[in-house]
Design a protein around this motif. Structure first.
Motif, PDB file in Angstrom:
ATOM      1  N   VAL A 206       2.788  -1.555  12.492  1.00 34.92           N
ATOM      2  CA  VAL A 206       2.758  -1.805  11.050  1.00 34.92           C
ATOM      3  C   VAL A 206       3.985  -1.142  10.421  1.00 34.92           C
ATOM      4  CG1 VAL A 206       1.476  -1.451   8.896  1.00 34.92           C
ATOM      5  CG2 VAL A 206       0.237  -1.964  11.019  1.00 34.92           C
ATOM      6  N   ASP A 207       4.833  -1.938   9.784  1.00 29.25           N
ATOM      7  CA  ASP A 207       6.059  -1.433   9.165  1.00 29.25           C
ATOM      8  C   ASP A 207       5.730  -0.552   7.964  1.00 29.25           C
ATOM      9  OD1 ASP A 207       7.490  -2.997  10.970  1.00 29.25           O
ATOM     10  OD2 ASP A 207       7.710  -4.664   9.563  1.00 29.25           O
ATOM     11  N   HIS A 208       6.249   0.654   7.979  1.00 30.63           N
ATOM     12  CA  HIS A 208       6.022   1.579   6.873  1.00 30.63           C
ATOM     13  C   HIS A 208       7.142   2.613   6.858  1.00 30.63           C
ATOM     14  CE1 HIS A 208       4.397   3.883  10.246  1.00 30.63           C
ATOM     15  NE2 HIS A 208       4.502   4.969   9.492  1.00 30.63           N
ATOM     16  N   ARG A 209       7.134   3.393   5.805  1.00 29.73           N
ATOM     17  CA  ARG A 209       8.107   4.484   5.661  1.00 29.73           C
ATOM     18  C   ARG A 209       7.367   5.751   5.262  1.00 29.73           C
ATOM     19  NH1 ARG A 209      13.616   5.588   4.135  1.00 29.73           N
ATOM     20  NH2 ARG A 209      13.673   7.831   4.427  1.00 29.73           N
ATOM     21  N   LEU A 210       7.506   6.795   6.064  1.00 31.52           N
ATOM     22  CA  LEU A 210       6.951   8.109   5.743  1.00 31.52           C
ATOM     23  C   LEU A 210       8.001   8.840   4.919  1.00 31.52           C
ATOM     24  CD1 LEU A 210       4.731  10.291   6.193  1.00 31.52           C
ATOM     25  CD2 LEU A 210       6.029  10.996   8.216  1.00 31.52           C
TER      26      LEU A 210
ATOM     27  N   THR B  55       5.097  13.819   2.212  1.00 33.99           N
ATOM     28  CA  THR B  55       4.328  13.731   0.965  1.00 33.99           C
ATOM     29  C   THR B  55       3.625  12.398   0.764  1.00 33.99           C
ATOM     30  OG1 THR B  55       6.282  12.956  -0.227  1.00 33.99           O
ATOM     31  CG2 THR B  55       5.855  15.353  -0.241  1.00 33.99           C
ATOM     32  N   CYS B  56       4.145  11.341   1.366  1.00 35.04           N
ATOM     33  CA  CYS B  56       3.654  10.009   1.042  1.00 35.04           C
ATOM     34  C   CYS B  56       4.118   9.039   2.106  1.00 35.04           C
ATOM     35  CB  CYS B  56       4.235   9.607  -0.316  1.00 35.04           C
ATOM     36  SG  CYS B  56       3.715   8.011  -0.922  1.00 35.04           S
ATOM     37  N   LEU B  57       3.402   7.932   2.232  1.00 34.98           N
ATOM     38  CA  LEU B  57       3.937   6.834   3.019  1.00 34.98           C
ATOM     39  C   LEU B  57       3.663   5.540   2.286  1.00 34.98           C
ATOM     40  CD1 LEU B  57       1.668   5.010   4.665  1.00 34.98           C
ATOM     41  CD2 LEU B  57       1.728   6.888   6.244  1.00 34.98           C
ATOM     42  N   ALA B  58       4.510   4.561   2.537  1.00 30.62           N
ATOM     43  CA  ALA B  58       4.351   3.247   1.923  1.00 30.62           C
ATOM     44  C   ALA B  58       4.584   2.201   3.000  1.00 30.62           C
ATOM     45  CB  ALA B  58       5.334   3.060   0.775  1.00 30.62           C
ATOM     46  N   LEU B  59       3.753   1.180   2.970  1.00 30.10           N
ATOM     47  CA  LEU B  59       3.930   0.048   3.854  1.00 30.10           C
ATOM     48  C   LEU B  59       4.852  -0.951   3.174  1.00 30.10           C
ATOM     49  CD1 LEU B  59       1.194   1.379   4.737  1.00 30.10           C
ATOM     50  CD2 LEU B  59       0.455  -0.912   5.392  1.00 30.10           C
ATOM     51  N   ARG B  60       5.533  -1.762   3.945  1.00 27.87           N
ATOM     52  CA  ARG B  60       6.215  -2.889   3.332  1.00 27.87           C
ATOM     53  C   ARG B  60       5.113  -3.826   2.848  1.00 27.87           C
ATOM     54  NH1 ARG B  60       5.361  -7.434   6.087  1.00 27.87           N
ATOM     55  NH2 ARG B  60       5.364  -7.393   8.351  1.00 27.87           N
ATOM     56  N   PRO B  61       5.404  -4.749   1.963  1.00 30.34           N
ATOM     57  CA  PRO B  61       4.375  -5.692   1.531  1.00 30.34           C
ATOM     58  C   PRO B  61       3.821  -6.495   2.712  1.00 30.34           C
ATOM     59  CG  PRO B  61       6.222  -5.742   0.033  1.00 30.34           C
ATOM     60  CD  PRO B  61       6.653  -4.930   1.217  1.00 30.34           C
TER      61      PRO B  61
ATOM     62  N   TYR C 261       0.844  -1.194   0.000  1.00 31.17           N
ATOM     63  CA  TYR C 261       0.000   0.000   0.000  1.00 31.17           C
ATOM     64  C   TYR C 261       0.876   1.239   0.000  1.00 31.17           C
ATOM     65  CZ  TYR C 261      -4.301  -2.567   0.954  1.00 31.17           C
ATOM     66  OH  TYR C 261      -5.392  -3.403   0.871  1.00 31.17           O
ATOM     67  N   VAL C 262       0.509   2.198  -0.856  1.00 28.74           N
ATOM     68  CA  VAL C 262       1.176   3.494  -0.952  1.00 28.74           C
ATOM     69  C   VAL C 262       0.083   4.542  -0.757  1.00 28.74           C
ATOM     70  CG1 VAL C 262       2.465   5.052  -2.473  1.00 28.74           C
ATOM     71  CG2 VAL C 262       2.902   2.580  -2.555  1.00 28.74           C
ATOM     72  N   VAL C 263       0.319   5.495   0.144  1.00 27.37           N
ATOM     73  CA  VAL C 263      -0.673   6.533   0.428  1.00 27.37           C
ATOM     74  C   VAL C 263      -0.048   7.889   0.126  1.00 27.37           C
ATOM     75  CG1 VAL C 263      -2.270   7.492   2.132  1.00 27.37           C
ATOM     76  CG2 VAL C 263      -1.619   5.066   2.266  1.00 27.37           C
ATOM     77  N   LEU C 264      -0.560   8.533  -0.929  1.00 28.12           N
ATOM     78  CA  LEU C 264      -0.058   9.836  -1.388  1.00 28.12           C
ATOM     79  C   LEU C 264      -0.988  10.954  -0.936  1.00 28.12           C
ATOM     80  CD1 LEU C 264       0.891   8.991  -5.057  1.00 28.12           C
ATOM     81  CD2 LEU C 264       2.342  10.299  -3.520  1.00 28.12           C
TER      82      LEU C 264
ATOM     83  N   VAL D 287      -3.512  -5.498   7.015  1.00 27.72           N
ATOM     84  CA  VAL D 287      -3.362  -4.035   7.081  1.00 27.72           C
ATOM     85  C   VAL D 287      -4.553  -3.255   6.532  1.00 27.72           C
ATOM     86  CG1 VAL D 287      -0.845  -4.063   7.139  1.00 27.72           C
ATOM     87  CG2 VAL D 287      -2.019  -4.036   4.937  1.00 27.72           C
ATOM     88  N   GLN D 288      -5.388  -3.882   5.735  1.00 29.33           N
ATOM     89  CA  GLN D 288      -6.513  -3.166   5.136  1.00 29.33           C
ATOM     90  C   GLN D 288      -7.400  -2.453   6.169  1.00 29.33           C
ATOM     91  OE1 GLN D 288      -9.401  -5.452   2.910  1.00 29.33           O
ATOM     92  NE2 GLN D 288      -9.565  -3.819   1.399  1.00 29.33           N
ATOM     93  N   PRO D 289      -7.660  -3.056   7.339  1.00 27.45           N
ATOM     94  CA  PRO D 289      -8.498  -2.350   8.314  1.00 27.45           C
ATOM     95  C   PRO D 289      -7.957  -0.980   8.722  1.00 27.45           C
ATOM     96  CG  PRO D 289      -8.308  -4.653   8.925  1.00 27.45           C
ATOM     97  CD  PRO D 289      -7.342  -4.419   7.782  1.00 27.45           C
ATOM     98  N   HIS D 290      -6.641  -0.795   8.713  1.00 32.48           N
ATOM     99  CA  HIS D 290      -6.048   0.497   9.090  1.00 32.48           C
ATOM    100  C   HIS D 290      -6.158   1.537   7.967  1.00 32.48           C
ATOM    101  CE1 HIS D 290      -4.516  -1.730  12.435  1.00 32.48           C
ATOM    102  NE2 HIS D 290      -3.725  -2.456  11.671  1.00 32.48           N
ATOM    103  N   LEU D 291      -6.503   1.087   6.768  1.00 36.45           N
ATOM    104  CA  LEU D 291      -6.500   1.964   5.590  1.00 36.45           C
ATOM    105  C   LEU D 291      -7.894   2.199   5.019  1.00 36.45           C
ATOM    106  CD1 LEU D 291      -3.424   0.202   3.990  1.00 36.45           C
ATOM    107  CD2 LEU D 291      -3.419   2.431   5.123  1.00 36.45           C
ATOM    108  N   ARG D 292      -8.906   1.672   5.677  1.00 35.14           N
ATOM    109  CA  ARG D 292     -10.283   1.708   5.131  1.00 35.14           C
ATOM    110  C   ARG D 292     -10.793   3.105   4.812  1.00 35.14           C
ATOM    111  NH1 ARG D 292     -12.327  -3.136   8.247  1.00 35.14           N
ATOM    112  NH2 ARG D 292     -12.214  -4.711   6.635  1.00 35.14           N
ATOM    113  N   LYS D 293     -10.393   4.098   5.599  1.00 34.95           N
ATOM    114  CA  LYS D 293     -10.951   5.439   5.375  1.00 34.95           C
ATOM    115  C   LYS D 293     -10.332   6.162   4.177  1.00 34.95           C
ATOM    116  CE  LYS D 293      -8.237   8.430   8.382  1.00 34.95           C
ATOM    117  NZ  LYS D 293      -8.313   9.413   9.468  1.00 34.95           N
ATOM    118  N   PHE D 294      -9.295   5.577   3.586  1.00 35.97           N
ATOM    119  CA  PHE D 294      -8.645   6.212   2.436  1.00 35.97           C
ATOM    120  C   PHE D 294      -9.163   5.610   1.142  1.00 35.97           C
ATOM    121  CE2 PHE D 294      -5.845   6.658   6.059  1.00 35.97           C
ATOM    122  CZ  PHE D 294      -5.568   8.011   6.032  1.00 35.97           C
ATOM    123  N   LYS D 295      -9.449   6.471   0.186  1.00 34.64           N
ATOM    124  CA  LYS D 295      -9.963   6.057  -1.124  1.00 34.64           C
ATOM    125  C   LYS D 295      -8.801   5.874  -2.095  1.00 34.64           C
ATOM    126  CE  LYS D 295     -14.222   6.771   0.224  1.00 34.64           C
ATOM    127  NZ  LYS D 295     -14.756   5.707   1.015  1.00 34.64           N
TER     128      LYS D 295
END
Length: 133
Positions: free
Chosen positions: A96-100, A110-116, A21-24, A122-130
């Motif tokens: 949850v392992d990620h990098r901001l 500007t962005c964060l990405a989770l490791r695979p 998951y990548v969140v921009l 991990v989806q439950p933590h990201l539900r509010k993002f489209k």
């Protein structure tokens, strides 16, 4: 003699449902900021690569990379800086392992990405993002 370790274990089991998951930040591409599309995409690339590199020793990362053309990446949108920072804090608190990713020298998150991860972890933590549009 000791058994030789298989680097990524049972690949069929390990790769089932792995996704990065990548969140921009969506606000970067809209006025008043209006960053060029390429600059925003570059932020996602930097974050994704930093997460892969930072967690390269994790078995899920290796299994994900071994998928080659079958790798799955989901790009989501955080509406603004605060929502991205809040997500990073939640992920940190949940382990949850990620990098901001910070755009430097300005120091702008500007962005964060989770490791695979397996999607269901991990989806439950990201539900509010489209999905990013």
């Amino acid at each position: 003699p000791a058994a030789r370790a298989v680097p990524y274990g049972n690949m069929a089991a390990a790769t089932a449902g792995l996704v990065q998951y990548v969140v921009l930040r969506g606000d970067l591409a809209r006025p008043p900021r209006s960053w060029p599309l390429g600059a925003v995409v570059a932020q996602g690339c930097h974050a994704a690569l930093a997460a892969i590199h930072g967690y390269r020793e994790h078995p899920d990362t290796g299994a994900y990379l071994e998928q080659g053309d079958a790798m799955r990446t989901v790009v989501l949108e955080a509406p603004d800086e605060n929502s991205l920072l809040d997500l990073s804090e939640i992920l940190k608190n949940k382990g949850v392992d990620h990098r901001l990713w910070m755009e430097n020298p300005e120091g702008i998150p500007t962005c964060l990405a989770l490791r695979p991860y397996p999607k269901n972890q991990v989806q439950p933590h990201l539900r509010k993002f489209k999905l990013l549009k």
